[in-house]
Design a protein around this motif. Structure first.
Motif, PDB file in Angstrom:
ATOM      1  N   UNK A 322      38.828  28.706  44.145  1.00  0.00           N
ATOM      2  CA  UNK A 322      37.650  29.561  44.010  1.00  0.00           C
ATOM      3  C   UNK A 322      37.099  29.539  42.588  1.00  0.00           C
ATOM      4  N   UNK A 323      37.984  29.515  41.609  1.00  0.00           N
ATOM      5  CA  UNK A 323      37.556  29.543  40.211  1.00  0.00           C
ATOM      6  C   UNK A 323      36.807  28.283  39.800  1.00  0.00           C
ATOM      7  N   UNK A 324      37.023  27.187  40.510  1.00  0.00           N
ATOM      8  CA  UNK A 324      36.316  25.937  40.214  1.00  0.00           C
ATOM      9  C   UNK A 324      35.263  25.590  41.263  1.00  0.00           C
ATOM     10  N   UNK A 333      29.496  33.434  36.904  1.00  0.00           N
ATOM     11  CA  UNK A 333      29.424  34.057  38.222  1.00  0.00           C
ATOM     12  C   UNK A 333      30.753  33.920  38.953  1.00  0.00           C
ATOM     13  N   UNK A 334      31.394  32.767  38.825  1.00  0.00           N
ATOM     14  CA  UNK A 334      32.687  32.578  39.485  1.00  0.00           C
ATOM     15  C   UNK A 334      33.714  33.587  38.962  1.00  0.00           C
ATOM     16  N   UNK A 335      33.637  33.875  37.651  1.00  0.00           N
ATOM     17  CA  UNK A 335      34.561  34.855  37.068  1.00  0.00           C
ATOM     18  C   UNK A 335      34.379  36.227  37.718  1.00  0.00           C
ATOM     19  N   UNK A 336      33.125  36.644  37.883  1.00  0.00           N
ATOM     20  CA  UNK A 336      32.862  37.952  38.502  1.00  0.00           C
ATOM     21  C   UNK A 336      33.298  37.977  39.974  1.00  0.00           C
ATOM     22  N   UNK A 337      32.985  36.909  40.703  1.00  0.00           N
ATOM     23  CA  UNK A 337      33.331  36.866  42.128  1.00  0.00           C
ATOM     24  C   UNK A 337      34.847  36.906  42.308  1.00  0.00           C
ATOM     25  N   UNK A 343      40.525  42.212  42.792  1.00  0.00           N
ATOM     26  CA  UNK A 343      40.534  43.680  42.754  1.00  0.00           C
ATOM     27  C   UNK A 343      40.648  44.262  44.153  1.00  0.00           C
ATOM     28  N   UNK A 344      39.905  43.713  45.090  1.00  0.00           N
ATOM     29  CA  UNK A 344      39.961  44.199  46.480  1.00  0.00           C
ATOM     30  C   UNK A 344      41.328  43.902  47.083  1.00  0.00           C
ATOM     31  N   UNK A 461      37.127  43.148  33.321  1.00  0.00           N
ATOM     32  CA  UNK A 461      35.740  43.080  33.778  1.00  0.00           C
ATOM     33  C   UNK A 461      34.780  43.145  32.585  1.00  0.00           C
ATOM     34  N   UNK A 462      35.085  44.011  31.628  1.00  0.00           N
ATOM     35  CA  UNK A 462      34.258  44.092  30.413  1.00  0.00           C
ATOM     36  C   UNK A 462      34.364  42.797  29.615  1.00  0.00           C
ATOM     37  N   UNK A 463      35.566  42.231  29.519  1.00  0.00           N
ATOM     38  CA  UNK A 463      35.757  40.963  28.810  1.00  0.00           C
ATOM     39  C   UNK A 463      34.915  39.850  29.434  1.00  0.00           C
ATOM     40  N   UNK A 464      34.904  39.797  30.758  1.00  0.00           N
ATOM     41  CA  UNK A 464      34.099  38.787  31.448  1.00  0.00           C
ATOM     42  C   UNK A 464      32.617  38.983  31.127  1.00  0.00           C
ATOM     43  N   UNK A 465      32.171  40.241  31.180  1.00  0.00           N
ATOM     44  CA  UNK A 465      30.761  40.541  30.918  1.00  0.00           C
ATOM     45  C   UNK A 465      30.360  40.147  29.502  1.00  0.00           C
ATOM     46  N   UNK A 466      31.248  40.396  28.551  1.00  0.00           N
ATOM     47  CA  UNK A 466      30.917  40.157  27.154  1.00  0.00           C
ATOM     48  C   UNK A 466      31.102  38.708  26.719  1.00  0.00           C
ATOM     49  N   UNK A 467      32.116  38.016  27.230  1.00  0.00           N
ATOM     50  CA  UNK A 467      32.491  36.760  26.606  1.00  0.00           C
ATOM     51  C   UNK A 467      32.476  35.526  27.493  1.00  0.00           C
ATOM     52  N   UNK A 468      32.591  35.650  28.797  1.00  0.00           N
ATOM     53  CA  UNK A 468      32.646  34.445  29.638  1.00  0.00           C
ATOM     54  C   UNK A 468      31.236  33.911  29.845  1.00  0.00           C
ATOM     55  N   UNK A 469      31.028  32.670  29.406  1.00  0.00           N
ATOM     56  CA  UNK A 469      29.733  32.020  29.542  1.00  0.00           C
ATOM     57  C   UNK A 469      29.888  30.731  30.344  1.00  0.00           C
TER      58      UNK A 469
END
Length: 495
Positions: A322-324, A333-337, A343-344, A461-469
């Motif tokens: 999934x990550x790739x 987007x893959x990080x958020x998904x 989490x679920x 989740x905050x780390x992904x929002x701030x730093x994953x590009x």
């Protein structure tokens, strides 16, 4: 005048790594032809020094060493009836794991991955040997010594593996390599779990694992050290795009500490990764001792641990895919998904775990007695829950390394991030094993486990929002022997 090559300028003459000037040039980004594979029966076999083959070798080392350790841990109490000795040994193990992880980067850089991983297998095997001895003479001191040696070895082994697995592949393949690494190791754990299942099949009481179980695990761990000798020097590994893996220069302990400070200063958001790391190994005493060791007799403990390991294997592979998966979108987007999927999954599993946690009490036999796998009315549901606990762990570990790998492509920086993950994870494990020794209620152990995992994911989740590009990172040299990370121009624009 020397002209730096680009991917389009790759020539037929590969760089001679025996030439020190060429080696330095290769580390600084000069390109070379990737090694050619071998044609056998119409199939192309990747070259020995290709990243994928080296990843497979590292995975096999992990399979034989850490995988067999996981088999031992999943039995509950190290396979013993009374988990006290095992809990004390694990407290020592993870305390030293935490301390030595702080120095692991400099040791790995100085010794190289081959020696580091080979020594790691020896350290782990001493723990299995100590339980073998404990079965015969009850020597607790040897078990504690085995735990200490295993903790020291684990610090160096995990740091070496983490930096290599995150730096060998091209950026677009990191999820695949991490899932391959964890998938193979968890699959090996599944195979290894067959040993205690078969050896203890006739034990329908609480029971302790027999000597043959410990001997088999000891031999496999030593074999992992032998396989580690087959690892190639990373400086000779060439990726498919012609780039070479950057090899950190030898550093001192003082310099390593400076690099840690520098890495945090350059990437302060990495602090949000620390709670996730702290929760990463919190599961071991609850799942092994307080669930598996509490509800099941010995053969069912072994049988359940086999399926627990299978759950780890399946979800490690699925999460890595999934990550790739480009169909989801870019890396961000893959990080958020995938964060949402994890989490679920963990909250759904822990909701199911509330029911057995409510009826479990220290020193009190479970209602209806110990569960045997022939008791289908109870065994099916409890073993299924145990499998899903394994699924959560497999997805958790894969997601952790992938997130760390999105923050840099520099092995020196990645070795520091890998150390962060293991330092805080070992710190959490040492604390939770101590809590188990001191008799914290099963409900308290379960609640702390669920709360830490769910809460730490909010920080990530905050780390992904701030730093994953969606962009890669480039490495520049700021001062001698120090590597710092700067964003590529397109990463800045992406903000």
């Amino acid at each position: 005048m020397d002209v730096e090559k680009t991917p389009s300028d790759i020539k037929d003459q590969p760089i001679d790594m025996d030439d020190p000037h060429a080696a330095v040039a290769a580390q600084e980004g000069v390109y070379s032809d990737p090694p050619k594979g071998y044609r056998i029966l119409g199939m192309t076999i990747p070259a020995y020094r290709s990243p994928i083959v080296q990843c497979l070798i590292i995975s096999c080392v992990h399979l034989l060493v850490v995988g067999m350790f996981n088999v031992l841990s999943a039995l509950g109490g190290g396979g013993q009836v009374d988990p006290t000795t095992s809990n004390n040994a694990n407290t020592i193990l993870y305390s030293l794991f935490c301390v030595f992880s702080l120095t692991a980067g400099s040791v790995v850089n100085f010794l190289g991955p081959k020696i580091t991983l080979a020594a790691g297998g020896i350290g782990y095997s001493l723990l299995s040997a100590s339980y073998w001895s404990y079965n015969d003479n009850g020597n607790q001191g040897f078990v504690y010594f085995g735990g200490a040696m295993c903790g020291i070895a684990a610090a160096f082994l995990w740091t070496a593996e983490g930096s290599l697995i995150m730096s060998l592949p091209m950026e677009k393949d990191k999820g695949k390599y991490i899932s391959l690494f964890y998938g193979l190791s968890f699959f090996g754990t599944v195979i290894g779990a067959i040993i205690p299942t078969v050896e203890n099949w006739g034990v329908t009481t609480a029971g302790s694992a027999n000597n043959a179980t410990y001997i088999a695990l000891f031999i496999l761990m030593v074999l992992g050290s032998v396989v580690a000798c087959c690892i190639s020097n990373p400086s000779r590994v060439i990726r498919n795009d012609g780039t070479r893996v950057f090899i950190p220069r030898n550093t001192t302990f003082v310099q390593e500490l400076k690099n840690v400070v520098l890495a945090i200063k350059r990437e302060p958001w990495i602090i949000l990764f620390f709670p996730y790391s702290f929760a990463g190994l919190w599961y071991i005493p609850y799942q092994s001792n307080d669930f598996n060791g509490y509800f099941f007799n010995l053969r069912t403990r072994a049988f359940g641990s086999l399926w627990f390991d299978f759950g780890q294997f399946v979800m490690a592979v699925i999460m890595g895919m999934l990550l790739d998966l480009k169909a989801i979108g870019g890396r961000r987007r893959r990080a958020f998904v995938c964060w949402g999927v994890l989490f679920v999954l963990l909250n759904a599993v822990f909701i199911g775990g509330v029911f057995p946690a409510r009826i479990s009490h220290r020193g009190v036999t479970p209602p209806g007695g110990l569960i045997d796998l022939t008791d289908t009315s109870r065994a099916g549901g409890y073993i299924t829950l145990f499998v899903f606990y394994g699924c959560v762990d497999g997805a958790w570990q894969t997601f952790a390394w992938w997130i760390a790998g999105t923050l840099s492509n520099d092995p020196l920086v990645l070795s520091i991030y890998s150390s962060f993950y293991k330092v805080f994870g070992a710190m959490g494990a040492a604390i939770v094993f101590s809590l188990d020794v001191h008799g914290v209620s099963y409900q308290g152990m379960f609640g702390s486990y669920w709360g830490l995992l769910a809460g730490s994911m909010l920080f990530v989740l905050v780390l992904i929002y701030k730093r994953v590009q969606d962009t890669s990172m480039v490495v520049t040299e700021a001062v001698p022997h120090e590597k710092v990370v700067e964003e590529a121009p397109d990463a800045v624009e992406a903000k």
